[in-house]
Write a protein that holds these residues in place. Structure first.
Motif, PDB file in Angstrom:
ATOM      1  N   TYR A  42       0.792  -1.191   0.164  1.00 44.82           N
ATOM      2  CA  TYR A  42       0.019   0.146  -0.025  1.00 44.82           C
ATOM      3  C   TYR A  42       0.791   1.339  -0.178  1.00 44.82           C
ATOM      4  CZ  TYR A  42      -3.403   3.509   1.654  1.00 44.82           C
ATOM      5  OH  TYR A  42      -4.302   4.632   1.708  1.00 44.82           O
ATOM      6  N   SER A  43       2.028   1.352   0.803  1.00 43.08           N
ATOM      7  CA  SER A  43       2.698   2.428   0.964  1.00 43.08           C
ATOM      8  C   SER A  43       3.461   2.733  -0.378  1.00 43.08           C
ATOM      9  CB  SER A  43       3.766   2.182   2.184  1.00 43.08           C
ATOM     10  OG  SER A  43       3.328   2.053   3.358  1.00 43.08           O
ATOM     11  N   GLY A  44       3.940   1.396  -1.182  1.00 42.65           N
ATOM     12  CA  GLY A  44       4.306   1.621  -2.514  1.00 42.65           C
ATOM     13  C   GLY A  44       3.439   1.893  -3.329  1.00 42.65           C
ATOM     14  N   THR A  45       2.257   1.557  -3.405  1.00 39.22           N
ATOM     15  CA  THR A  45       1.450   2.154  -4.365  1.00 39.22           C
ATOM     16  C   THR A  45       1.021   3.683  -4.355  1.00 39.22           C
ATOM     17  OG1 THR A  45       0.073  -0.084  -4.176  1.00 39.22           O
ATOM     18  CG2 THR A  45      -1.035   1.761  -4.966  1.00 39.22           C
ATOM     19  N   ILE A  46       0.815   4.143  -3.026  1.00 41.55           N
ATOM     20  CA  ILE A  46       0.902   5.504  -2.964  1.00 41.55           C
ATOM     21  C   ILE A  46       1.963   6.337  -3.440  1.00 41.55           C
ATOM     22  CG2 ILE A  46       0.380   7.291  -1.123  1.00 41.55           C
ATOM     23  CD1 ILE A  46      -2.157   5.450  -1.851  1.00 41.55           C
ATOM     24  N   CYS A  47       3.192   5.887  -3.010  1.00 42.50           N
ATOM     25  CA  CYS A  47       4.454   6.632  -3.295  1.00 42.50           C
ATOM     26  C   CYS A  47       4.691   6.544  -4.832  1.00 42.50           C
ATOM     27  CB  CYS A  47       5.524   6.224  -2.528  1.00 42.50           C
ATOM     28  SG  CYS A  47       5.351   6.463  -0.490  1.00 42.50           S
ATOM     29  N   VAL A 254       0.175  -3.745 -18.941  1.00 49.01           N
ATOM     30  CA  VAL A 254      -0.910  -3.304 -17.670  1.00 49.01           C
ATOM     31  C   VAL A 254      -2.263  -4.018 -18.025  1.00 49.01           C
ATOM     32  CG1 VAL A 254      -2.214  -1.413 -16.607  1.00 49.01           C
ATOM     33  CG2 VAL A 254       0.348  -1.361 -16.956  1.00 49.01           C
ATOM     34  N   VAL A 255      -2.663  -3.934 -19.391  1.00 49.96           N
ATOM     35  CA  VAL A 255      -3.937  -4.578 -19.686  1.00 49.96           C
ATOM     36  C   VAL A 255      -4.132  -5.956 -19.493  1.00 49.96           C
ATOM     37  CG1 VAL A 255      -5.428  -4.891 -22.042  1.00 49.96           C
ATOM     38  CG2 VAL A 255      -4.526  -2.602 -21.505  1.00 49.96           C
ATOM     39  N   SER A 256      -3.235  -6.502 -19.831  1.00 47.17           N
ATOM     40  CA  SER A 256      -3.147  -8.113 -19.828  1.00 47.17           C
ATOM     41  C   SER A 256      -3.045  -8.540 -18.179  1.00 47.17           C
ATOM     42  CB  SER A 256      -1.600  -8.749 -20.238  1.00 47.17           C
ATOM     43  OG  SER A 256      -1.460  -8.238 -21.534  1.00 47.17           O
ATOM     44  N   ILE A 257      -2.521  -7.840 -17.295  1.00 45.51           N
ATOM     45  CA  ILE A 257      -2.454  -8.024 -15.990  1.00 45.51           C
ATOM     46  C   ILE A 257      -3.787  -7.770 -15.376  1.00 45.51           C
ATOM     47  CG2 ILE A 257      -1.545  -7.632 -13.781  1.00 45.51           C
ATOM     48  CD1 ILE A 257       0.982  -6.998 -15.054  1.00 45.51           C
ATOM     49  N   PHE A 258      -4.557  -6.761 -15.589  1.00 49.36           N
ATOM     50  CA  PHE A 258      -5.615  -5.977 -14.965  1.00 49.36           C
ATOM     51  C   PHE A 258      -6.731  -7.030 -15.635  1.00 49.36           C
ATOM     52  CE2 PHE A 258      -9.421  -3.495 -15.939  1.00 49.36           C
ATOM     53  CZ  PHE A 258      -9.428  -3.099 -14.480  1.00 49.36           C
ATOM     54  N   TYR A 259      -6.791  -7.498 -16.810  1.00 50.67           N
ATOM     55  CA  TYR A 259      -7.828  -8.241 -17.308  1.00 50.67           C
ATOM     56  C   TYR A 259      -7.790  -9.726 -16.886  1.00 50.67           C
ATOM     57  CZ  TYR A 259     -10.709  -4.766 -20.072  1.00 50.67           C
ATOM     58  OH  TYR A 259     -11.404  -3.645 -20.275  1.00 50.67           O
ATOM     59  N   TRP A 260      -6.361 -10.269 -16.838  1.00 46.65           N
ATOM     60  CA  TRP A 260      -6.452 -11.459 -16.387  1.00 46.65           C
ATOM     61  C   TRP A 260      -7.184 -11.792 -14.961  1.00 46.65           C
ATOM     62  CZ3 TRP A 260      -3.184 -13.308 -12.310  1.00 46.65           C
ATOM     63  CH2 TRP A 260      -3.343 -15.036 -12.298  1.00 46.65           C
ATOM     64  N   THR A 261      -6.730 -10.961 -14.161  1.00 48.50           N
ATOM     65  CA  THR A 261      -7.147 -10.703 -12.737  1.00 48.50           C
ATOM     66  C   THR A 261      -8.544 -10.694 -12.668  1.00 48.50           C
ATOM     67  OG1 THR A 261      -6.694  -8.567 -12.507  1.00 48.50           O
ATOM     68  CG2 THR A 261      -4.912 -10.006 -11.633  1.00 48.50           C
ATOM     69  N   LEU A 262      -9.183  -9.723 -13.470  1.00 53.42           N
ATOM     70  CA  LEU A 262     -10.632  -9.758 -13.425  1.00 53.42           C
ATOM     71  C   LEU A 262     -11.387 -10.860 -13.736  1.00 53.42           C
ATOM     72  CD1 LEU A 262     -11.458  -6.202 -14.388  1.00 53.42           C
ATOM     73  CD2 LEU A 262     -11.358  -6.889 -12.291  1.00 53.42           C
ATOM     74  N   LEU A 263     -10.816 -11.478 -15.049  1.00 51.61           N
ATOM     75  CA  LEU A 263     -11.348 -12.771 -15.534  1.00 51.61           C
ATOM     76  C   LEU A 263     -11.392 -13.783 -14.606  1.00 51.61           C
ATOM     77  CD1 LEU A 263     -10.307 -12.432 -19.000  1.00 51.61           C
ATOM     78  CD2 LEU A 263     -12.646 -12.082 -18.313  1.00 51.61           C
ATOM     79  N   LEU A 283      -7.152  -9.825  -4.177  1.00 49.67           N
ATOM     80  CA  LEU A 283      -5.918  -9.100  -3.934  1.00 49.67           C
ATOM     81  C   LEU A 283      -5.071  -8.795  -5.004  1.00 49.67           C
ATOM     82  CD1 LEU A 283      -4.640 -10.555  -0.535  1.00 49.67           C
ATOM     83  CD2 LEU A 283      -5.832  -8.513  -0.736  1.00 49.67           C
ATOM     84  N   LEU A 284      -5.251  -9.471  -5.994  1.00 51.26           N
ATOM     85  CA  LEU A 284      -4.300  -9.220  -7.297  1.00 51.26           C
ATOM     86  C   LEU A 284      -4.820  -7.883  -8.042  1.00 51.26           C
ATOM     87  CD1 LEU A 284      -4.157 -12.881  -8.744  1.00 51.26           C
ATOM     88  CD2 LEU A 284      -2.470 -11.551  -7.399  1.00 51.26           C
ATOM     89  N   TYR A 285      -6.128  -7.755  -7.978  1.00 49.57           N
ATOM     90  CA  TYR A 285      -6.624  -6.584  -8.857  1.00 49.57           C
ATOM     91  C   TYR A 285      -6.887  -5.474  -7.790  1.00 49.57           C
ATOM     92  CZ  TYR A 285     -11.374  -8.006  -7.627  1.00 49.57           C
ATOM     93  OH  TYR A 285     -12.400  -8.426  -6.938  1.00 49.57           O
ATOM     94  N   THR A 286      -6.799  -5.469  -6.303  1.00 47.66           N
ATOM     95  CA  THR A 286      -7.047  -4.498  -5.645  1.00 47.66           C
ATOM     96  C   THR A 286      -5.576  -4.078  -5.160  1.00 47.66           C
ATOM     97  OG1 THR A 286      -7.652  -6.169  -3.763  1.00 47.66           O
ATOM     98  CG2 THR A 286      -9.466  -5.201  -5.033  1.00 47.66           C
ATOM     99  N   VAL A 287      -4.536  -4.860  -5.015  1.00 46.97           N
ATOM    100  CA  VAL A 287      -3.511  -4.545  -4.224  1.00 46.97           C
ATOM    101  C   VAL A 287      -2.191  -4.568  -5.222  1.00 46.97           C
ATOM    102  CG1 VAL A 287      -1.724  -4.882  -2.487  1.00 46.97           C
ATOM    103  CG2 VAL A 287      -4.397  -5.285  -2.092  1.00 46.97           C
ATOM    104  N   LEU A 288      -2.111  -5.824  -5.955  1.00 42.53           N
ATOM    105  CA  LEU A 288      -0.983  -5.873  -6.597  1.00 42.53           C
ATOM    106  C   LEU A 288      -0.808  -5.039  -7.853  1.00 42.53           C
ATOM    107  CD1 LEU A 288       1.573  -7.680  -7.281  1.00 42.53           C
ATOM    108  CD2 LEU A 288       0.103  -9.264  -8.440  1.00 42.53           C
ATOM    109  N   THR A 289      -2.019  -4.993  -8.708  1.00 44.72           N
ATOM    110  CA  THR A 289      -2.188  -4.527  -9.926  1.00 44.72           C
ATOM    111  C   THR A 289      -1.737  -2.820  -9.703  1.00 44.72           C
ATOM    112  OG1 THR A 289      -3.805  -6.033 -10.979  1.00 44.72           O
ATOM    113  CG2 THR A 289      -3.232  -3.853 -11.926  1.00 44.72           C
ATOM    114  N   PRO A 290      -2.177  -1.995  -8.959  1.00 41.61           N
ATOM    115  CA  PRO A 290      -2.115  -0.716  -8.440  1.00 41.61           C
ATOM    116  C   PRO A 290      -0.613  -0.553  -8.087  1.00 41.61           C
ATOM    117  CG  PRO A 290      -4.118  -1.040  -7.411  1.00 41.61           C
ATOM    118  CD  PRO A 290      -3.824  -2.437  -8.011  1.00 41.61           C
ATOM    119  N   PHE A 291      -0.038  -1.659  -7.533  1.00 40.60           N
ATOM    120  CA  PHE A 291       1.327  -1.598  -6.827  1.00 40.60           C
ATOM    121  C   PHE A 291       2.090  -1.574  -8.165  1.00 40.60           C
ATOM    122  CE2 PHE A 291       5.049  -3.974  -5.524  1.00 40.60           C
ATOM    123  CZ  PHE A 291       5.584  -2.743  -4.760  1.00 40.60           C
TER     124      PHE A 291
END
Length: 320
Positions: A42-47, A254-263, A283-291
């Motif tokens: 989370y800290s890494g995502t914000i920074c 980014v598209v590949s990671i985002f859609y893979w986690t959602l699917l 957690l993949l699309y709520t934490v990992l992807t934004p990070f």
């Protein structure tokens, strides 16, 4: 009158005013480990995302459509993680946690807005790459600053609007049984699972709203990259092909990671998934992807690296 009185009484008796989020069930050591892991992420995502927003806004070399859209993506990632992660951290420390009905609906709303906005923005970014590669001579006249602002504003407006109707419909469901949500946050599937109302109308509404929020953006992305790939393959020199592909490689990643986690969470069959697997995937699309989004755009982008170095030199020269 008597019937109305009993209906109101029944609603008051059975209405759920708060939910209990279970989170991860396991030993305290595991939950403490996950707490610190998510805290670092989370800290890494914000920074990381704040760094990209600052660099794009303060460096004239980054005042281009692509970097403007990247900064908008960073804003969405900050909104998503701030909406979800702090409450997950609280749940991990307390082995579960309560959340009021109102806060649950607010969390669900902004979570869905962020996801929908990212779907739309990734489609806009793919169109931007399509124009840059397939129609470079007209790129400057098509992707003007005003047009980019309009496209970003449209993505935010569509996200806030269509998710509002969805959230209102969810909030009108009856939760007259258990108020325990076996999940990390207020998501669609766990909420529908504990509702005692008929969810057919909700599912129909979600199906209709999926067209402007997910299906149309996905189609735009696919068509854009079909044209991009066909254009790149027609380039005679290998250096030219590599240079053209490098301009959209980060976005494609980014598209590949985002859609893979959602699917993996919402489309693929869920009967064989355990509740723990579903939580990890969420957690993949709520934490990992934004990070990892700012990492992808910074590590694979020379302009971002130059902007970081330029900012460092300015700080060194201005140091008293």
């Amino acid at each position: 009158m008597w019937c109305w009185h009993n209906f109101v009484k029944e609603r008051n008796v059975t209405a759920v005013t708060e939910f209990f989020l279970i989170g991860f069930e396991g030993s305290q050591d595991l939950r403490v480990f996950l707490f610190f892991l998510l805290m670092v992420a989370y800290s890494g995502t914000i920074c990381g995302n704040l760094l990209i927003i600052t660099l794009v806004s303060s460096n004239k070399n980054l005042h281009t459509p692509m970097y403007f859209f990247i900064s908008q993506l960073s804003i969405s990632d900050i909104l998503l993680t701030t909406d979800i992660v702090p409450n997950i951290l609280h749940i991990l420390l307390n082995n579960g946690g309560k959340i009021s009905f109102f806060r649950c609906m607010i969390q669900f709303y902004f979570f869905c807005v962020s996801i929908t906005f990212e779907c739309l923005l990734l489609a806009v970014m793919s169109y931007d790459r399509y124009v840059a590669i397939c129609n470079p001579l007209r790129y400057a006249s098509i992707m003007t600053s005003a047009q980019c602002v309009k496209l970003a504003a449209m993505c935010w407006m569509v996200g806030f609007t269509i998710i509002l109707s969805d959230t209102i419909s969810i909030s009108m469901l009856r939760f007259c049984g258990s108020n325990v949500i076996n999940h990390l946050f207020c998501d669609l599937v766990p909420l529908l699972a504990i509702s005692c109302s008929d969810v057919f109308i909700i599912q129909l509404e979600l199906y209709i709203l999926s067209f402007p929020g997910a299906i149309i953006p996905s189609t735009v992305i696919i068509l854009s990259y079909i044209n991009i790939v066909s254009t790149i393959l027609r380039i005679s020199s290998s250096t030219g092909r590599q240079k053209a592909f490098s301009t959209c490689s980060s976005h494609l990643t980014v598209v590949s990671i985002f859609y893979w986690t959602l699917l993996s969470v919402y489309v693929f069959p869920t009967q064989e998934k355990s509740s723990t697997t579903g939580k990890v995937l969420s957690l993949l699309y709520t934490v990992l992807t934004p990070f990892i989004n700012p990492i992808i755009y910074s590590l694979r982008n020379k302009d971002i690296k130059k902007a970081v170095q330029k900012t460092r030199w300015k700080q060194i020269l201005n140091f008293p």
